[in-house]
Scaffold this active site. Structure first.
Site, short mmCIF file in Angstrom:
data_model
loop_
_atom_site.label_atom_id
_atom_site.label_comp_id
_atom_site.label_asym_id
_atom_site.label_seq_id
_atom_site.Cartn_x
_atom_site.Cartn_y
_atom_site.Cartn_z
N TYR A 37 -19.23 -8.07 -0.99
CA TYR A 37 -19.26 -9.17 -1.97
C TYR A 37 -18.08 -9.07 -2.93
CZ TYR A 37 -20.98 -12.33 -5.61
OH TYR A 37 -21.10 -13.34 -6.53
N PHE A 64 -28.59 -22.13 -5.13
CA PHE A 64 -29.04 -22.28 -6.52
C PHE A 64 -27.99 -22.97 -7.38
CE2 PHE A 64 -28.49 -19.75 -10.57
CZ PHE A 64 -29.27 -20.58 -11.36
#
Length: 329
Positions: free
Chosen positions: A151, A17
């Site tokens: 993450y 994205f």
């Protein structure tokens, strides 16, 4: 601020994205771009419009494996990452390795080419913050073994590795800490708040809010985020620098705004809160404003209108009749 021009850039995660938007912006300003992506979460369709440009090339490669790039390179932007909780909890090992081995390989390339290096880090390095708003000097409150750790800690490791390369090997490196970014090009199954709310609203499904919905987020239009990344790349500073919109909103506020803009009759449902979900999130952007002259330009209502319009078209989902007049550029 310096306005250096990059002749050739390598963008890891360039079919994702955010990566696709960065590739597009670089090509539009006359930079040759090599997009490196394994397409595990990125999508070749995100950069399909660039395929006909002689300034753009995409190669399929897992950045955790070493690779070589023939010829000169003067910018390496490391965006490769599984940023959606759904993705990084499905692929936890791959996620943390992108922050480790992937970042190292990108840094080795920058060192070999004498290129500017930019790491896109994240507000998640602050964890569930005890400082508000979050300044770059704040060390964070992160659970290093929780479900989000692959993450969060992957990005924290990548920041440490980037500065180690800068200090020991003289790599011209910079770090941006990105807060929630949204806009067209997000996948329908992305799992993050904005595309999930928009998809549910367009389908007439309930908008699912995790927990009470009183937790806050700060949403930044993708064009503003890309401009911030490039401002730091061209400036030459190290950072880290927060890039985000300090317009703090509750998750419920965002859900209600999406309902209004789409004209949906969808209800809002509350589900169990996610583990280690931050209670508040808002950037202090004083450093970006002072050093780069950067501030966000697109306010949330306008940006969400554009996002609803763009994503509805991309996903082939019609707007509810009541929302058609509310949406548009």
């Amino acid at each position: 601020m310096s306005h250096r021009h990059f002749r050739r850039a390598v963008v890891t995660g360039g079919a994702g994205f955010l990566g696709a938007h960065l590739c597009r912006s670089l090509v539009e300003t006359g930079t040759d771009v090599l997009c490196v992506d394994d397409f595990s979460t990125g999508d070749p369709r995100n950069v399909a419009d660039l395929a006909g440009s002689d300034r753009f090339r995409a190669v399929r490669h897992d950045v955790t494996e070493p690779w070589e790039v023939p010829g000169p390179v003067d910018l390496v932007a490391h965006l490769a990452s599984l940023a959606s909780p759904e993705h990084y909890q499905r692929l936890p090992v791959e996620t943390i390795l992108v922050g480790g081995s992937g970042c190292r390989n990108a840094l080795e390339l920058a060192a070999a080419k004498g290129a500017r290096f930019v790491l896109t880090s994240t507000s998640e390095v602050y964890g569930d913050p005890r400082e508000h708003p979050q300044r770059e000097s704040y060390w964070g409150n992160v659970n290093p073994i929780g479900p989000r750790a692959v993450y969060d800690e992957g990005k924290r490791y990548a920041e440490a590795l980037t500065l180690a390369f800068a200090r020991q090997r003289g790599v011209d490196a910079g770090i941006v800490r990105l807060f929630n970014t949204y806009g067209p090009g997000m996948a329908e199954d992305d799992g993050r708040m904005v595309p999930s709310f928009i998809r549910s609203a367009l389908r007439g499904d309930p908008l699912v809010v995790l927990g009470s919905g009183e937790q806050t987020r700060s949403l930044c239009w993708v064009g503003d985020t890309v401009r911030g990344i490039l401002d730091l790349a061209r400036h030459g500073g190290t950072g880290p620098i927060n890039i985000g919109n300090p317009d703090e909103r509750t998750v419920l506020d965002v859900a209600e705004l999406v309902r209004e803009l789409t004209g949906t009759r969808s209800a809002i449902e509350h589900h169990t809160a996610a583990t280690d979900d931050p209670a508040r999130r808002c950037p202090d952007i004083a450093l970006a404003a002072t050093l780069l002259g950067w501030t966000p330009r697109v306010e949330l209502r306008t940006g969400l209108r554009w996002a609803v319009d763009g994503l509805a078209a991309e996903w082939g989902l019609p707007l509810p009749a009541a929302g058609r007049s509310a949406v548009g550029r």
